[in-house]
Design a protein around this motif. Structure first.
Motif, PDB file in Angstrom:
ATOM      1  N   ILE A 294       0.845  -1.193   0.000  1.00  0.00           N
ATOM      2  CA  ILE A 294       0.000   0.000   0.000  1.00  0.00           C
ATOM      3  C   ILE A 294       0.880   1.242   0.000  1.00  0.00           C
ATOM      4  N   TYR A 295       0.626   2.132  -0.946  1.00  0.00           N
ATOM      5  CA  TYR A 295       1.330   3.410  -1.038  1.00  0.00           C
ATOM      6  C   TYR A 295       0.411   4.501  -0.491  1.00  0.00           C
TER       7      TYR A 295
ATOM      8  N   GLU B 201      -2.567  12.102   1.655  1.00  0.00           N
ATOM      9  CA  GLU B 201      -2.878  10.809   2.273  1.00  0.00           C
ATOM     10  C   GLU B 201      -3.727   9.905   1.377  1.00  0.00           C
ATOM     11  N   THR B 202      -3.727  10.148   0.087  1.00  0.00           N
ATOM     12  CA  THR B 202      -4.373   9.228  -0.852  1.00  0.00           C
ATOM     13  C   THR B 202      -3.599   7.914  -0.862  1.00  0.00           C
ATOM     14  N   PHE B 203      -4.319   6.795  -0.857  1.00  0.00           N
ATOM     15  CA  PHE B 203      -3.634   5.494  -0.842  1.00  0.00           C
ATOM     16  C   PHE B 203      -3.929   4.720  -2.122  1.00  0.00           C
ATOM     17  N   THR B 204      -2.967   3.887  -2.504  1.00  0.00           N
ATOM     18  CA  THR B 204      -3.076   3.051  -3.698  1.00  0.00           C
ATOM     19  C   THR B 204      -2.517   1.677  -3.358  1.00  0.00           C
ATOM     20  N   LEU B 205      -3.213   0.613  -3.773  1.00  0.00           N
ATOM     21  CA  LEU B 205      -2.776  -0.748  -3.494  1.00  0.00           C
ATOM     22  C   LEU B 205      -2.123  -1.368  -4.724  1.00  0.00           C
ATOM     23  N   GLN B 206      -1.076  -2.147  -4.472  1.00  0.00           N
ATOM     24  CA  GLN B 206      -0.428  -2.900  -5.543  1.00  0.00           C
ATOM     25  C   GLN B 206      -0.309  -4.356  -5.111  1.00  0.00           C
TER      26      GLN B 206
ATOM     27  N   ARG C  69       5.679  12.953  -1.838  1.00  0.00           N
ATOM     28  CA  ARG C  69       6.189  11.595  -1.963  1.00  0.00           C
ATOM     29  C   ARG C  69       5.287  10.620  -1.196  1.00  0.00           C
ATOM     30  N   HIS C  70       5.646   9.316  -1.246  1.00  0.00           N
ATOM     31  CA  HIS C  70       4.784   8.282  -0.677  1.00  0.00           C
ATOM     32  C   HIS C  70       5.475   7.530   0.461  1.00  0.00           C
ATOM     33  N   HIS C  71       4.648   7.076   1.413  1.00  0.00           N
ATOM     34  CA  HIS C  71       5.058   6.047   2.358  1.00  0.00           C
ATOM     35  C   HIS C  71       4.681   4.694   1.758  1.00  0.00           C
TER      36      HIS C  71
END
Length: 578
Positions: A293-294, A300-305, A342-344
């Motif tokens: 998860i990014y 704080e938008t999240f994206t799953l891979q 940037r992303h966590h």
């Protein structure tokens, strides 16, 4: 909001003993064994799940036997033998022992209350093993079994839970259901539970270390669960998915995989019910059920891979055969497409469905019928299961309107207006049982930000807040692509569970409510949590050393202040009282 649970009845017999009644079960304890009345919802839900699970299990067994019988008859058609008439299905009753019933292990039984209630309220039990490592707990379990007259169904056990499970891996010693309700993290018990469960057995797991699962200590969560949590508004559903990922990883080591039946976030814990099946081929699908998860550090938008992908194998003769692959990525750029930050990176987490809709439907029907409709927390169970039924099963995690509007410094969009805008735009939306302010939707984040751009035209942002480099400035600088409908309420915006005013979310039932402390009866004023006893301890200690108003210092005493301090320093410290 009124609390739905009925408070357990407390009947003091003498200063050293307390009798606690929960439904028909009574436990006698001197206060040195753990008991928490808040967990009544947990116990009621577990009893309901086990009853429905056994009904489905007996149906599966009968279908399997009938299929085997038909095959045998077909082979013997030449002999013209008459087809045997199938026997009437057995009607199971609670409190009676059945040789073909469930064999249940409660690995950490404490007072034995849960096992006693299982024996009294689950129809179709063969044996319940109530185990604990503490001698005092086992003595309490034995006393309570005799007190409730369920010796025929419950066997007390004094053993280490992991050792007991490892010694029960032989086919004749395995359990149909294993209940793990530890104090804190259940991780160390999962490997043994996987090995002592029968094929298709039920695993019931509770985790109370929510601070770790919710992202307060990512390094500790990785050590315990093998996953990195992120600080997000959807942390309670993420906790469920981290625990499911952990259980699946333990199952895969033994050629097994899990089928989540029901995953609940309630009060201060998460409770998961999964079936554990044997199957090397199905284990290969596990990689595609986990995702990284990014999370953007700005908006704080999240994206799953997903970790893996599956697709049909065109070269195989069987169209159902799958081809496994590794996805390309990352699915996000080095900077967020919405705000430029940037992303966590977190995870992996379980990204497949966390409930079985058919099982939830059967469970919801069962708790509204006799005898489960008389459960103390039945209203709350119906409310929670109704919400679970309405959840979008194919959408992991959720947003919250307050957080989305906070990023843009906007007036918060009312929930029904936000849901209507999403539905009018052609997307699906639901609540999550884990949060009363949740927004679970298949609409991409770009659409959600676009909806808020449209909302900002009605409720403009203060121009002083438009600071370059902030997520607010980056998102609102883009032009909206459409006008969204907020005023006309969509027919599906208000879900059935909300219209019916079901008991969907629970308030804290008592003032000092929480997970409690080990080996403690969490009832009565003399058993308050340690954190409460220590509140303002330093201030109370200082107050106890100050002179009273009736005896003020005179001038000579004031002049000799140094001597007084030295004298006070030599006095023993006073202990703070609760």
């Amino acid at each position: 909001m009124e609390v739905d649970e009925e408070k357990p009845q407390i009947i003091p017999e003498n200063p050293n003993e307390t009798v606690i009644r929960e439904r028909n079960a009574e436990i006698v304890s001197g206060g040195n064994v753990f008991y928490n009345p808040v967990q009544e919802f947990n116990r009621d839900l577990s009893i309901s799940v086990l009853n429905v699970y056994y009904r489905r299990l007996t149906k599966e067994r009968s279908e399997k036997a009938l299929k085997k019988q038909r095959k045998k008859v077909k082979e013997e058609e030449e002999d013209a033998r008459p087809t045997p008439v199938p026997e009437d299905p057995t009607v199971y009753e609670a409190g009676t022992r059945y040789e073909d019933g469930l064999r249940i292990l409660e690995a950490l039984a404490a007072t034995g209350l849960r096992s006693i209630r299982y024996a009294q309220e689950i129809a179709g039990v063969r044996q319940i093993v109530a185990n604990d490592l503490s001698r005092q707990a086992v003595a309490s379990i034995t006393t309570n079994i005799r007190h409730n007259k369920v010796e025929e169904l419950i066997e007390p056990s004094h053993s280490d839970a992991m050792t007991l499970m490892y010694l029960s891996t032989q086919a004749e010693k395995r359990f149909d259901a294993v209940d793990l309700d530890p104090y804190g993290c259940p991780n160390r018990f999962l490997d043994g539970a996987m090995q002592c469960l029968v094929d298709g057995g039920l695993l019931l797991v509770t985790a109370t270390d929510m601070a770790v699962l919710a992202g307060n200590a990512p390094e500790a969560c990785y050590v315990k669960y093998g996953s990195v949590p992120l600080r997000m508004k959807c942390c309670h559903e993420m906790a469920l998915r981290i625990l499911l990922h952990c259980i699946e990883s333990h199952a895969n080591r033994h050629g097994k995989y899990i089928e989540p039946l029901l995953s609940i976030s309630a009060d201060f814990y998460v409770r998961i019910f999964v079936r554990v099946h044997v199957g090397q081929a199905q284990c290969k699908l596990s990689m595609s059920k986990q995702s990284w998860i990014y999370q953007c550090t700005g908006c704080e938008t999240f994206t799953l891979q997903p970790l893996g992908i599956t697709k049909p194998n065109p070269t195989a003769g069987n169209p159902q055969q799958l081809k496994y692959g590794i996805p390309t990525g990352p699915v996000v750029n080095s900077q967020c497409e919405h705000c430029g930050h940037r992303h966590h990176l977190g995870g992996p987490i379980w990204s497949a469905p966390i409930h079985n809709p058919e099982f939830v439907e059967d469970l919801l029907k069962a708790v509204q019928e006799t005898p489960l409709q008389s459960l103390g927390t039945q209203r709350r169970i119906v409310g929670v299961l109704s919400m679970v039924q309405e959840e979008l099963q194919d959408v992991p995690l959720y947003f919250t309107p307050d957080k989305l509007c906070c990023v843009l410094k906007l007036e918060i969009v009312p929930m029904l207006k936000f849901r209507s805008a999403i539905l009018h735009a052609g997307y699906r939306v639901s609540y999550s049982h884990a949060s009363k302010n949740s927004l679970k939707t298949n609409a991409p984040p770009a659409v959600l930000w676009d909806i808020l751009r449209s909302w900002s035209k009605r409720h403009p942002v203060n121009p002083e807040r438009m600071i370059p480099g902030t997520p607010l400035a980056a998102i609102l600088a883009k032009e909206g692509t459409a006008d969204y409908e907020f005023d006309e309420l969509h027919p599906e915006a208000n879900p059935k569970s909300r219209k019916s005013a079901l008991s969907r979310f629970q308030e804290n039932p008592t003032p000092h409510w929480g997970p409690g402390t080990r080996a403690t009866i969490m009832i009565g004023d003399n058993k308050l949590p340690k954190s409460y006893r220590n509140q303002n301890k330093k201030q109370r200690h200082k107050a106890s050393q100050q002179p009273s108003e009736e005896e003020p210092k005179d001038a000579s005493q004031a002049a000799e202040g140094d001597g007084d301090e030295e004298h006070l320093a030599k006095q023993p410290k006073l202990e703070a009282t609760a």
